[in-house]
Write an enzyme that holds these catalytic residues in place. Sequence first.
Site, PDB file in Angstrom:
ATOM      1  N   LYS B  78       0.853  -1.198   0.000  1.00 50.12           N
ATOM      2  CA  LYS B  78       0.000   0.000   0.000  1.00 50.12           C
ATOM      3  C   LYS B  78       0.887   1.247   0.000  1.00 50.12           C
ATOM      4  O   LYS B  78       1.938   1.280   0.650  1.00 50.12           O
ATOM      5  CB  LYS B  78      -0.895  -0.024   1.250  1.00 50.12           C
ATOM      6  CG  LYS B  78      -1.995   1.036   1.264  1.00 50.12           C
ATOM      7  CD  LYS B  78      -2.866   0.927   2.532  1.00 50.12           C
ATOM      8  CE  LYS B  78      -3.989   1.963   2.538  1.00 50.12           C
ATOM      9  NZ  LYS B  78      -4.821   1.892   3.748  1.00 50.12           N
ATOM     10  N   SER B 158      -9.909   2.340   2.858  1.00 51.95           N
ATOM     11  CA  SER B 158      -8.948   3.017   2.016  1.00 51.95           C
ATOM     12  C   SER B 158      -7.993   2.077   1.282  1.00 51.95           C
ATOM     13  O   SER B 158      -7.381   2.493   0.311  1.00 51.95           O
ATOM     14  CB  SER B 158      -8.115   3.978   2.870  1.00 51.95           C
ATOM     15  OG  SER B 158      -7.297   3.260   3.769  1.00 51.95           O
ATOM     16  N   SER B 182     -10.370   0.107   7.104  1.00 56.99           N
ATOM     17  CA  SER B 182      -9.734   0.235   5.792  1.00 56.99           C
ATOM     18  C   SER B 182      -9.113  -1.038   5.245  1.00 56.99           C
ATOM     19  O   SER B 182      -8.724  -1.080   4.084  1.00 56.99           O
ATOM     20  CB  SER B 182      -8.654   1.325   5.832  1.00 56.99           C
ATOM     21  OG  SER B 182      -9.227   2.595   5.743  1.00 56.99           O
TER      22      SER B 182
END
Lengths: 504, 495
Positions: B78, B158, B182
């Site tokens: 990420k 997210s 998330s």
Amino acid sequence: MLDLTFDTPKPKVIAGARQDWELVIGMEVHAQVSSKAKLFSGASTTFGAEPNSNVAFVDAAMPGMLPVINEFCVEQAVRTGLGLKADINLFSAFDRKNYFYPDLPQGYQISQLYHPIVGEGEVIVEMGEGIARQVRIERIHLEQDAGKSIHDMDPAMSFVDLNRTGVALMEIVSRPDIRGPEEAAAYLGKLRQILRYLGTCNGDMQSGAMRADVNVSICEPGAYERYQETQDFSHLGTRCEIKNMNSMRFIQQAIMVEAERQIRIVEGGGKVEQETRLYDPDKGETRSMRSKEEAHDYRYFPDPDLLPLEIEQAWVDDIKASLPELPDDKKARFMGDFGLTDYDASVLTAEVEAASYFEAVAKGRDGKQAANWVINELFGRLKKEEHDITQSPVSPDQLGGIIDLIAKGDISGKIAKDVFEIVYTEGGDPAEIVEARGMKQVTDTGAIEAAVDEIIAANPAQVEKAKQNPKLAGWFVGQVMKATGGKANPKAVNEIVSAKLGQQ
Amino acid sequence: MSELNKLGLAQARDALRKGDVTSVELTEACLKEIDGADALGAFVHKTPEIAMERAAAADVRIKAGDAPAMCGLPIGIKDLFCTKGVASQAASRILEGFRPEYESTVSQNLADAGAVMLGKLNMDEFAMGSSNETSVYGNVVNPWRRAGDDAALTPGGSSGGSASAVAADLCLAATGTDTGGSIRQPAAFTGTVGIKPTYGRCSRWGIVAFASSLDQAGPMTKTVRDSAIMLGAMCSHDPKDSTSADLPVPDFEAMLTGDIRGKKIGIPREYRMEGMPAEIEALWQSGTDMLRDAGAEIVDISLPHTKYALPAYYVIAPAEASSNLARYDGVRYGRRAAMAKGDGITEMYEKTRAEGFGPEVQRRVMIGTYVLSAGFYDAYYNRARKVRTLIKKDFEDVFAAGVDAILTPATPSAAFGLGEMTDADPVAMYLNDVFTVTVNLAGLPGIAVPAGVNGQGLPLGLQLIGRPWEEGDLLNTAYALEAAAGFVAKPEKWW
């Protein structure tokens, strides 16, 4: 034991146009913690390094970087608290103080608003023999220093040096117990002395390692006493905070200037606004730092990157056991053990290095004499060259050696000063110098007798007069000293002259 | 072997060790798949050179019989993780061009365990969002589509890039981070597994901070076993993170027995929200039945302060964010706005932050600034902290009563359409986190497991919440649920 009985000094009174006013002062002293590394990073704290060379990723607030508490800085804060006879809080916590400034990379300063590491303590500030002000310490908290913005390197740009960013500071907050500019300076001086004794701050005001925010207000005579009785601040005037002072002289000037400004406002029917101000020593005035619209809202909240700081009583006890002797105790001991005057003891304990030097000299010798030599000869000589005691070319052993030679009668006090000068400028062992340079005083009574006989024989008229008036014997002594180049033992000369003149 | 990119971590690991495949082959397969999947918008910085180099090194280790847990396994990272020398900008314009000089502890742990980094994954800007629409790189598209409908769906957020990449088999697994859901919400939207471990399990060092007291990293994988393997490689005690726990990391994979007989599973009545879609209700019920059938004891429980969790979260998280994001000021790194003549430092801050932060980040910074400001602190921030304490206590009481894990839906719906929520009240978007934020507020481990599909063929997930530091036990319960649910659906490739 330390004698804690003292009289309190009189507060500073300023005559206004209409009435007298008294001063009330509280101080927030920022003392840089003596530590090799910063409060939350391993970066060096060395002063004067190349700009931006002592910066860890966390100091520059790089993304994802996290603070980790430097245990030694905590220990230093605890040590400071103990040195100020303060409560140590086994539980404390760090909060963020949020504001934007280029030399504050995180956009917040990590500080301790809600739970400081040190609670209430006190400092005894001597204002003369037997006169002292007891200043209460409200709290000490640990916080990060900011970096430095440099605005004068380029006409269009500002530069930032982050070397100081994140260096540990102790903010030492006093109660409003200081009552005049001289007391303020003396308080700061005493604090500096204690911190230097403890080794927790070098106290260097010029480099900014120690600086103060000074809160000043005025009140009518009598109002302060009512405050002290009730601890109700409404008895006191509105305070203004003069920020970032790092000179004892300017602090005193600023306090007076600010007090006079407040008196003018109040006597003119106005109201003092609580605000932060800056002192301009060139213009001799204080100026408001920011308008109300620009007033900061620091949005303090607990720093979620740091766990609360929990320390153990046993650890605090260990630190306490390792505390050095503090100035008040040392001074009392010097007066008690060595019979020093209050003044001499104060001078000798002002700096811990000087006190240690003195003790080394005084060990096994006459304390008063050692004090005289250290204060009058050594300090005087060092001062001439603007050196401090740590730069002394004369070691305690050497100075002690000189004193020993006087005690043994090898040299007179006068010759000793010459020996001291030689040791100071050239070095060497005092006894060897005296021997090698023939400075040893003559104690051989035969030689002195011969010299006395010669003078008596050459001055029959003087002899007659002296027999009438014994005070004239001094003339003979002087002549003998002159004849022996000052090396004759004065005591022996005195005795022989008196005997020969038939005065004994 | 064909379509190596479709393997999971455990399968690939076993194949590597048997010598059936090499890491270079696995990595090449993934890189090829990534290059063909730009339409998904998942990978935003590709690092093929690093990947091939690590893959080759991994093959050497495997041959030498010295293969650590993740050796040779290609994964995505990420964008919130700082990766040394590789763009790391939290999907924000304000970190444009930022290449850190350091590697986050978690990504370093993974590298040390032999994992192969394929590149950086898209996400919501600063991890603020539930649909991956706030990214400066543009949104991520969910590989899943509704049956008979070409409309692009959100992968959630997210960690939307991570979820999409794993679901579309662009990589074997990916890292995610979870501040309010998330990891779990995107996992549920994409039919993947995602676990947020106990707060303090994974080091936060080197992960761009959103809300420090809530942020945790975790794996996003194709199976529960894969999550167990990868979580073990990510966790460590890190002295560089003061909130990192000094606890041994157990062998999570070894704890996967599938035996949950006698385990007490709590069903919290407060999670039965008004207006909950029938498909979610049905999924929850079937999950409950599956666990009962597997021998667990089902108990009704109460977590009375649940309804205050979302408001408390949306005070605490923005408060911390407003402070954490203050460092993005244009002074030292990232983007600095162009200055007009006469502009000073204030203009520099204002312009830099106005153009560097997207609207959702700006909204949260403003909310956070407001709730911490003088006069409002007690009413908002302090009250939210008190609520947080009560929520934590709700869970403690339940666990003290013998409950081993709690079963809830992971999300209030299946994946929704991109753009569908654009004009909605931001609170409607925030409601996506309603089942997940409590877990962050309480610091507990939570895992999302795919448990079925809805009427339109979209995956739905269930959430299991475990006791603090008992990720192994939680993973085992999830393993049993996974087995019982038998979720095997895959998105049909359209990209």
